[in-house]
Design a protein around this motif. Structure first.
Motif, PDB file in Angstrom:
ATOM      1  N   PHE A  95      14.598  -3.085 -10.382  1.00 26.78           N
ATOM      2  CA  PHE A  95      13.173  -3.121 -10.087  1.00 26.78           C
ATOM      3  C   PHE A  95      12.927  -4.160  -9.005  1.00 26.78           C
ATOM      4  O   PHE A  95      13.565  -5.217  -8.996  1.00 26.78           O
ATOM      5  CB  PHE A  95      12.376  -3.494 -11.345  1.00 26.78           C
ATOM      6  CG  PHE A  95      12.428  -2.435 -12.405  1.00 26.78           C
ATOM      7  CD1 PHE A  95      11.430  -1.476 -12.496  1.00 26.78           C
ATOM      8  CD2 PHE A  95      13.477  -2.388 -13.310  1.00 26.78           C
ATOM      9  CE1 PHE A  95      11.473  -0.502 -13.472  1.00 26.78           C
ATOM     10  CE2 PHE A  95      13.529  -1.414 -14.292  1.00 26.78           C
ATOM     11  CZ  PHE A  95      12.522  -0.461 -14.371  1.00 26.78           C
ATOM     12  N   ILE A  96      11.987  -3.854  -8.116  1.00 28.64           N
ATOM     13  CA  ILE A  96      11.620  -4.778  -7.051  1.00 28.64           C
ATOM     14  C   ILE A  96      10.122  -5.016  -7.126  1.00 28.64           C
ATOM     15  O   ILE A  96       9.341  -4.068  -7.261  1.00 28.64           O
ATOM     16  CB  ILE A  96      11.993  -4.196  -5.670  1.00 28.64           C
ATOM     17  CG1 ILE A  96      13.496  -4.000  -5.553  1.00 28.64           C
ATOM     18  CG2 ILE A  96      11.490  -5.104  -4.552  1.00 28.64           C
ATOM     19  CD1 ILE A  96      13.931  -3.324  -4.263  1.00 28.64           C
ATOM     20  N   GLU A  97       9.733  -6.287  -7.028  1.00 26.21           N
ATOM     21  CA  GLU A  97       8.309  -6.601  -7.013  1.00 26.21           C
ATOM     22  C   GLU A  97       7.768  -6.310  -5.615  1.00 26.21           C
ATOM     23  O   GLU A  97       8.322  -6.761  -4.608  1.00 26.21           O
ATOM     24  CB  GLU A  97       8.083  -8.066  -7.376  1.00 26.21           C
ATOM     25  CG  GLU A  97       6.609  -8.406  -7.493  1.00 26.21           C
ATOM     26  CD  GLU A  97       6.373  -9.834  -7.927  1.00 26.21           C
ATOM     27  OE1 GLU A  97       5.925 -10.623  -7.074  1.00 26.21           O
ATOM     28  OE2 GLU A  97       6.643 -10.148  -9.102  1.00 26.21           O
ATOM     29  N   LYS A  98       6.697  -5.545  -5.563  1.00 27.06           N
ATOM     30  CA  LYS A  98       6.054  -5.190  -4.293  1.00 27.06           C
ATOM     31  C   LYS A  98       4.552  -5.323  -4.446  1.00 27.06           C
ATOM     32  O   LYS A  98       4.024  -5.278  -5.547  1.00 27.06           O
ATOM     33  CB  LYS A  98       6.389  -3.743  -3.907  1.00 27.06           C
ATOM     34  CG  LYS A  98       7.843  -3.511  -3.533  1.00 27.06           C
ATOM     35  CD  LYS A  98       8.023  -2.100  -3.010  1.00 27.06           C
ATOM     36  CE  LYS A  98       9.428  -1.860  -2.533  1.00 27.06           C
ATOM     37  NZ  LYS A  98       9.694  -2.355  -1.200  1.00 27.06           N
ATOM     38  N   THR A  99       3.890  -5.433  -3.306  1.00 28.39           N
ATOM     39  CA  THR A  99       2.427  -5.397  -3.345  1.00 28.39           C
ATOM     40  C   THR A  99       2.013  -3.946  -3.591  1.00 28.39           C
ATOM     41  O   THR A  99       2.824  -3.020  -3.419  1.00 28.39           O
ATOM     42  CB  THR A  99       1.806  -5.882  -2.024  1.00 28.39           C
ATOM     43  OG1 THR A  99       2.162  -4.965  -0.985  1.00 28.39           O
ATOM     44  CG2 THR A  99       2.258  -7.289  -1.677  1.00 28.39           C
ATOM     45  N   MET A 100       0.771  -3.752  -3.957  1.00 29.75           N
ATOM     46  CA  MET A 100       0.278  -2.404  -4.233  1.00 29.75           C
ATOM     47  C   MET A 100       0.459  -1.511  -2.997  1.00 29.75           C
ATOM     48  O   MET A 100       0.907  -0.373  -3.109  1.00 29.75           O
ATOM     49  CB  MET A 100      -1.200  -2.476  -4.643  1.00 29.75           C
ATOM     50  CG  MET A 100      -1.800  -1.150  -5.023  1.00 29.75           C
ATOM     51  SD  MET A 100      -1.023  -0.381  -6.453  1.00 29.75           S
ATOM     52  CE  MET A 100      -1.589  -1.422  -7.760  1.00 29.75           C
ATOM     53  N   GLU A 101       0.139  -2.025  -1.831  1.00 31.30           N
ATOM     54  CA  GLU A 101       0.245  -1.241  -0.594  1.00 31.30           C
ATOM     55  C   GLU A 101       1.704  -0.886  -0.294  1.00 31.30           C
ATOM     56  O   GLU A 101       2.029   0.244   0.084  1.00 31.30           O
ATOM     57  CB  GLU A 101      -0.374  -2.010   0.573  1.00 31.30           C
ATOM     58  CG  GLU A 101      -0.726  -1.137   1.751  1.00 31.30           C
ATOM     59  CD  GLU A 101      -1.673   0.002   1.416  1.00 31.30           C
ATOM     60  OE1 GLU A 101      -1.453   1.118   1.939  1.00 31.30           O
ATOM     61  OE2 GLU A 101      -2.610  -0.177   0.614  1.00 31.30           O
ATOM     62  N   GLU A 102       2.611  -1.841  -0.476  1.00 30.36           N
ATOM     63  CA  GLU A 102       4.040  -1.586  -0.253  1.00 30.36           C
ATOM     64  C   GLU A 102       4.562  -0.532  -1.233  1.00 30.36           C
ATOM     65  O   GLU A 102       5.361   0.334  -0.857  1.00 30.36           O
ATOM     66  CB  GLU A 102       4.844  -2.870  -0.417  1.00 30.36           C
ATOM     67  CG  GLU A 102       4.647  -3.892   0.682  1.00 30.36           C
ATOM     68  CD  GLU A 102       5.312  -5.229   0.382  1.00 30.36           C
ATOM     69  OE1 GLU A 102       5.538  -5.984   1.337  1.00 30.36           O
ATOM     70  OE2 GLU A 102       5.589  -5.522  -0.806  1.00 30.36           O
ATOM     71  N   ALA A 103       4.104  -0.598  -2.464  1.00 25.96           N
ATOM     72  CA  ALA A 103       4.540   0.370  -3.474  1.00 25.96           C
ATOM     73  C   ALA A 103       4.039   1.774  -3.130  1.00 25.96           C
ATOM     74  O   ALA A 103       4.781   2.752  -3.257  1.00 25.96           O
ATOM     75  CB  ALA A 103       4.039  -0.046  -4.849  1.00 25.96           C
ATOM     76  N   LYS A 104       2.795   1.871  -2.684  1.00 24.68           N
ATOM     77  CA  LYS A 104       2.252   3.179  -2.283  1.00 24.68           C
ATOM     78  C   LYS A 104       3.037   3.741  -1.095  1.00 24.68           C
ATOM     79  O   LYS A 104       3.372   4.930  -1.073  1.00 24.68           O
ATOM     80  CB  LYS A 104       0.773   3.057  -1.929  1.00 24.68           C
ATOM     81  CG  LYS A 104      -0.130   2.830  -3.122  1.00 24.68           C
ATOM     82  CD  LYS A 104      -1.577   2.660  -2.660  1.00 24.68           C
ATOM     83  CE  LYS A 104      -2.499   2.342  -3.821  1.00 24.68           C
ATOM     84  NZ  LYS A 104      -3.885   2.127  -3.385  1.00 24.68           N
ATOM     85  N   ASN A 105       3.338   2.874  -0.129  1.00 22.58           N
ATOM     86  CA  ASN A 105       4.124   3.307   1.036  1.00 22.58           C
ATOM     87  C   ASN A 105       5.529   3.741   0.630  1.00 22.58           C
ATOM     88  O   ASN A 105       6.067   4.728   1.150  1.00 22.58           O
ATOM     89  CB  ASN A 105       4.207   2.185   2.077  1.00 22.58           C
ATOM     90  CG  ASN A 105       2.893   1.942   2.774  1.00 22.58           C
ATOM     91  OD1 ASN A 105       2.020   2.813   2.805  1.00 22.58           O
ATOM     92  ND2 ASN A 105       2.730   0.755   3.335  1.00 22.58           N
ATOM     93  N   TYR A 106       6.135   3.012  -0.308  1.00 20.78           N
ATOM     94  CA  TYR A 106       7.462   3.357  -0.810  1.00 20.78           C
ATOM     95  C   TYR A 106       7.454   4.764  -1.420  1.00 20.78           C
ATOM     96  O   TYR A 106       8.308   5.594  -1.105  1.00 20.78           O
ATOM     97  CB  TYR A 106       7.913   2.323  -1.849  1.00 20.78           C
ATOM     98  CG  TYR A 106       9.222   2.657  -2.520  1.00 20.78           C
ATOM     99  CD1 TYR A 106      10.426   2.356  -1.916  1.00 20.78           C
ATOM    100  CD2 TYR A 106       9.249   3.293  -3.763  1.00 20.78           C
ATOM    101  CE1 TYR A 106      11.631   2.663  -2.521  1.00 20.78           C
ATOM    102  CE2 TYR A 106      10.441   3.609  -4.380  1.00 20.78           C
ATOM    103  CZ  TYR A 106      11.634   3.288  -3.754  1.00 20.78           C
ATOM    104  OH  TYR A 106      12.825   3.616  -4.355  1.00 20.78           O
ATOM    105  N   CYS A 107       6.466   5.021  -2.271  1.00 25.12           N
ATOM    106  CA  CYS A 107       6.365   6.343  -2.900  1.00 25.12           C
ATOM    107  C   CYS A 107       6.168   7.434  -1.847  1.00 25.12           C
ATOM    108  O   CYS A 107       6.801   8.484  -1.909  1.00 25.12           O
ATOM    109  CB  CYS A 107       5.208   6.382  -3.899  1.00 25.12           C
ATOM    110  SG  CYS A 107       5.557   5.521  -5.434  1.00 25.12           S
ATOM    111  N   GLU A 108       5.320   7.167  -0.887  1.00 27.35           N
ATOM    112  CA  GLU A 108       5.041   8.166   0.158  1.00 27.35           C
ATOM    113  C   GLU A 108       6.291   8.460   0.984  1.00 27.35           C
ATOM    114  O   GLU A 108       6.592   9.618   1.286  1.00 27.35           O
ATOM    115  CB  GLU A 108       3.904   7.659   1.057  1.00 27.35           C
ATOM    116  CG  GLU A 108       3.255   8.736   1.886  1.00 27.35           C
ATOM    117  CD  GLU A 108       2.673   9.867   1.050  1.00 27.35           C
ATOM    118  OE1 GLU A 108       2.831  11.038   1.452  1.00 27.35           O
ATOM    119  OE2 GLU A 108       2.076   9.599  -0.007  1.00 27.35           O
TER     120      GLU A 108
END
Length: 150
Positions: A95-108
């Motif tokens: 697991f990696i801690e990310k900001t909400m925006e980074e996590a959304k970009n990762y999923c996309e």
């Protein structure tokens, strides 16, 4: 690989045993490719759900009571502390801690990659299916020809 029009003359030169072997191999490859397509579709659906969950989570206020999933069927009560930082499962238990925006970009990005792979695999699968179908037609014709010759 030969195109559809030139494949049949090549197949007609082969023996019945060779045609059976090619047909079995092609069918096996098509089944494996279809399994891979299903796996990609499942992974894409999971990422879509994760992206939706991130969007939902970003709209919740701090201190909101919620159920936190520990497994697919086990949830525990919790309180939302900081919706700006999330843990992203990057595979094999990491697991990696990310900001909400980074996590959304990762999923996309992952969704786009899977869709691209899906399209490429779909193309390969349809070509293999054509080969299997053509081989089956030639095999049936040869078997029919052998039956009438007997």
């Amino acid at each position: 690989m030969a195109s559809r029009g030139t494949m049949i003359p090549e197949l007609e030169k082969m023996s019945v045993e060779q045609l059976k072997a090619i047909k079995e191999q092609s069918d096996l490859e098509v089944n494996l490719l279809q399994d891979s397509l299903n796996n990609i579709r499942t992974a894409t659906n999971r990422l879509d759900l994760a992206s939706t969950a991130l969007n939902d989570l970003s709209l919740r206020p701090q201190g909101k009571k919620m159920l936190v999933p520990l497994t697919a069927s086990l949830y525990v009560p919790g309180t939302l502390d900081d919706a700006e930082k999330v843990l992203v499962d990057v595979g094999t238990g990491y697991f990696i801690e990310k900001t909400m925006e980074e996590a959304k970009n990762y999923c996309e990005r992952k969704i786009n990659l899977l869709k691209s792979n899906y399209d490429q695999l779909l193309e390969v699968t349809s070509k293999k299916k054509c080969i299997a179908d053509e081989t089956g037609l030639v095999l049936q014709a040869k078997l029919k020809q052998l039956a009438t010759a007997s």
